[in-house]
Design a protein around this motif. Structure first.
Motif, PDB file in Angstrom:
ATOM      1  N   THR A 261     -29.531 -12.170  31.662  1.00 30.10           N
ATOM      2  CA  THR A 261     -28.879 -12.667  30.452  1.00 30.10           C
ATOM      3  C   THR A 261     -28.401 -14.100  30.652  1.00 30.10           C
ATOM      4  O   THR A 261     -27.729 -14.406  31.645  1.00 30.10           O
ATOM      5  N   TYR A 262     -28.743 -14.966  29.705  1.00 34.72           N
ATOM      6  CA  TYR A 262     -28.331 -16.369  29.733  1.00 34.72           C
ATOM      7  C   TYR A 262     -27.586 -16.711  28.447  1.00 34.72           C
ATOM      8  O   TYR A 262     -27.889 -16.190  27.361  1.00 34.72           O
ATOM      9  N   ILE A 263     -26.615 -17.617  28.565  1.00 37.14           N
ATOM     10  CA  ILE A 263     -25.928 -18.180  27.400  1.00 37.14           C
ATOM     11  C   ILE A 263     -26.489 -19.567  27.153  1.00 37.14           C
ATOM     12  O   ILE A 263     -26.437 -20.439  28.028  1.00 37.14           O
ATOM     13  N   VAL A 264     -27.039 -19.786  25.965  1.00 37.49           N
ATOM     14  CA  VAL A 264     -27.599 -21.083  25.583  1.00 37.49           C
ATOM     15  C   VAL A 264     -26.594 -21.784  24.685  1.00 37.49           C
ATOM     16  O   VAL A 264     -26.291 -21.313  23.584  1.00 37.49           O
ATOM     17  N   TYR A 265     -26.052 -22.906  25.159  1.00 39.13           N
ATOM     18  CA  TYR A 265     -25.017 -23.640  24.418  1.00 39.13           C
ATOM     19  C   TYR A 265     -25.617 -24.885  23.793  1.00 39.13           C
ATOM     20  O   TYR A 265     -26.301 -25.664  24.458  1.00 39.13           O
ATOM     21  N   MET A 266     -25.329 -25.087  22.482  1.00 37.08           N
ATOM     22  CA  MET A 266     -25.922 -26.205  21.748  1.00 37.08           C
ATOM     23  C   MET A 266     -24.878 -27.045  21.025  1.00 37.08           C
ATOM     24  O   MET A 266     -25.203 -27.812  20.120  1.00 37.08           O
ATOM     25  N   GLY A 267     -23.608 -26.907  21.402  1.00 39.80           N
ATOM     26  CA  GLY A 267     -22.564 -27.727  20.786  1.00 39.80           C
ATOM     27  C   GLY A 267     -22.152 -27.210  19.432  1.00 39.80           C
ATOM     28  O   GLY A 267     -22.119 -26.008  19.165  1.00 39.80           O
ATOM     29  N   HIS A 268     -21.832 -28.146  18.505  1.00 39.28           N
ATOM     30  CA  HIS A 268     -21.398 -27.785  17.160  1.00 39.28           C
ATOM     31  C   HIS A 268     -22.606 -27.474  16.270  1.00 39.28           C
ATOM     32  O   HIS A 268     -23.711 -27.976  16.501  1.00 39.28           O
ATOM     33  N   TYR A 269     -22.362 -26.680  15.232  1.00 39.08           N
ATOM     34  CA  TYR A 269     -23.411 -26.391  14.268  1.00 39.08           C
ATOM     35  C   TYR A 269     -23.714 -27.636  13.439  1.00 39.08           C
ATOM     36  O   TYR A 269     -22.800 -28.353  13.025  1.00 39.08           O
ATOM     37  N   PRO A 270     -24.997 -27.902  13.155  1.00 41.67           N
ATOM     38  CA  PRO A 270     -25.337 -29.010  12.257  1.00 41.67           C
ATOM     39  C   PRO A 270     -24.800 -28.739  10.858  1.00 41.67           C
ATOM     40  O   PRO A 270     -24.633 -27.583  10.445  1.00 41.67           O
ATOM     41  N   LYS A 271     -24.496 -29.798  10.138  1.00 37.10           N
ATOM     42  CA  LYS A 271     -23.983 -29.643   8.774  1.00 37.10           C
ATOM     43  C   LYS A 271     -25.031 -28.962   7.901  1.00 37.10           C
ATOM     44  O   LYS A 271     -26.221 -29.274   7.963  1.00 37.10           O
ATOM     45  N   GLY A 272     -24.575 -28.035   7.097  1.00 37.99           N
ATOM     46  CA  GLY A 272     -25.462 -27.363   6.154  1.00 37.99           C
ATOM     47  C   GLY A 272     -26.205 -26.176   6.713  1.00 37.99           C
ATOM     48  O   GLY A 272     -26.947 -25.519   5.973  1.00 37.99           O
TER      49      GLY A 272
ATOM     50  N   GLY B 167     -31.729 -30.301  21.537  1.00 39.88           N
ATOM     51  CA  GLY B 167     -30.470 -29.746  21.067  1.00 39.88           C
ATOM     52  C   GLY B 167     -29.753 -28.843  22.047  1.00 39.88           C
ATOM     53  O   GLY B 167     -28.590 -28.486  21.838  1.00 39.88           O
ATOM     54  N   VAL B 168     -30.431 -28.463  23.128  1.00 38.85           N
ATOM     55  CA  VAL B 168     -29.816 -27.572  24.113  1.00 38.85           C
ATOM     56  C   VAL B 168     -28.958 -28.389  25.071  1.00 38.85           C
ATOM     57  O   VAL B 168     -29.443 -29.330  25.705  1.00 38.85           O
TER      58      VAL B 168
END
Length: 374
Positions: free
Chosen positions: A30-41, A93-94
């Motif tokens: 199991t891995y956690i993939v972090y991509m920061g904040h959600y893009p607007k919209g 984005g990762v």
């Protein structure tokens, strides 16, 4: 009974061998993939996360490969091999791909965490050591302080255990009823106290804001720490201190209008793009409608009922702005919400000058009247 030929047995053994190799070769974790904040919209992040996992796993993708999509930030949990995790790290984005790990609590047994085992070498002298604890966060009756199995206090101990910290904490139902019933209690801090275990009244001492007229289930007054120290000195100076909490008097704040201390200055914590409030309106100690079946203090058991109550907050300020906006709209029915907002902002008054650190407009109807009649 069904007999199988050697050819059939060989086929079955071959299938079992291939299946075993397939299972043992699945070294996914199991891995956690972090991509920061959600893009607007972005409304359906699960679709993006699913497509990313599909792109990495290709033909090996299975519906259970994506385990979870986070809501509070842009990220997800997926089952990947080491090679697949490397490919995931290279995707746009990762930010990071972190393998999950189980962490055990390290403070469940404090002595283990400190490297101080229970079987450490000890002496009998520790039974004669007196430790004084001065802390506003201790509840003497907790099982943590149960002395069952311990011997008597040291012979040199001449005092007695006193629990005075609870009359500081002044939390609801935390006071010793035998000590406070029928008395006025001096409390450190400012908080809801309910009926304060039968106290006759409460004196709060704190350096917090005193602009809001909160309603309590019993007589109460809020003073500064300096005034509270004077009262405390008086309490300690006499065997029978007395006090009276008089009825509140209505007064005029010469400094008004000003922004309440609890009102946000910006930026908005949830939507940082909103840098500051553009319009301020009356929202402190507003005499507003109140459900007659609810106690005015909000404390269960308070029998006082009323159709109006003193309330503060955004719910009180918004109606003032709304009324002004509706009034402007009635004269300019074709104006957009943005135009009405602009009109209110540019015609409002700013009596605060440089007293606060953001530009805003205080809503006054006299300016709004001037606007709609021009």
């Amino acid at each position: 009974m069904i007999s199988l030929g050697w050819s059939h047995l060989l086929q079955i053994l071959t299938c079992i061998l291939l299946l075993t190799q397939s299972i043992s070769g699945d070294d996914r974790q199991t891995y956690i993939v972090y991509m920061g904040h959600y893009p607007k919209g972005m409304e359906l992040p699960e679709l993006l996360h699913t497509s990313m996992v599909q792109s990495v796993l290709d033909s090996k993708f299975a519906p259970d490969a994506l385990l979870h999509s986070y809501k509070s930030f842009n990220g997800f949990v997926a089952r990947l091999t080491n090679q697949e995790s490397l490919r995931m790290r290279g995707m746009d984005g990762v930010v990071s791909v972190i393998p999950t790990a189980n962490h055990e609590l390290q403070t469940t047994l404090s002595w283990d965490f400190l490297g101080f085992p229970q079987n450490v070498k000890r002496t009998s002298l520790e039974s004669d050591i007196i430790v004084g604890v001065i802390d506003t966060g201790i509840w003497r009756d907790s099982d943590s302080f149960n002395d069952d199995g311990f011997g008597p206090p040291p012979q040199k101990w001449k005092g007695s255990c006193q629990n005075f910290t609870c009359n500081k904490l002044c939390g609801e139902n935390s006071l010793d009823e035998a000590l406070v019933k029928g008395k006025i209690v001096l409390c450190d801090g400012y908080r809801e106290v309910g009926f304060a275990s039968g106290a006759a009244g409460i004196i709060f001492q704190s350096n917090g804001s005193k602009v809001v007229a909160d309603i309590f289930a019993l007589p109460a007054v809020h003073i500064s720490h300096n005034d509270g120290n004077l009262i405390y000195s008086y309490i300690k100076s006499t065997r029978n201190p007395v006090a009276t909490i008089f009825k509140s008097n209505q007064g005029k704040d010469a400094s008004a209008p000003y922004i309440a201390p609890f009102s946000s200055r910006g930026p908005n914590a949830i939507t940082p793009d909103i840098l500051k409030p553009d319009i301020a309106a009356p929202g402190v100690n507003i005499l507003a409608a109140w459900p007659p079946k609810a106690p005015i203090s909000g404390v269960k058991g308070d029998s006082r009922m009323a159709k109006y109550n003193l309330l503060s907050g955004t719910s009180m300020a918004c109606p003032h702005v709304t009324a002004a906006a509706v009034y402007v709209k009635s004269f300019h029915p074709n104006w957009s919400p943005a135009a009405i907002k602009s009109a209110l902002m540019t015609t409002g008054n700013d009596p605060l000058g440089s007293n606060i650190n953001f530009n805003h407009s205080i809503l006054f109807f006299v300016h709004t009247l001037r606007l709609v009649h021009q």
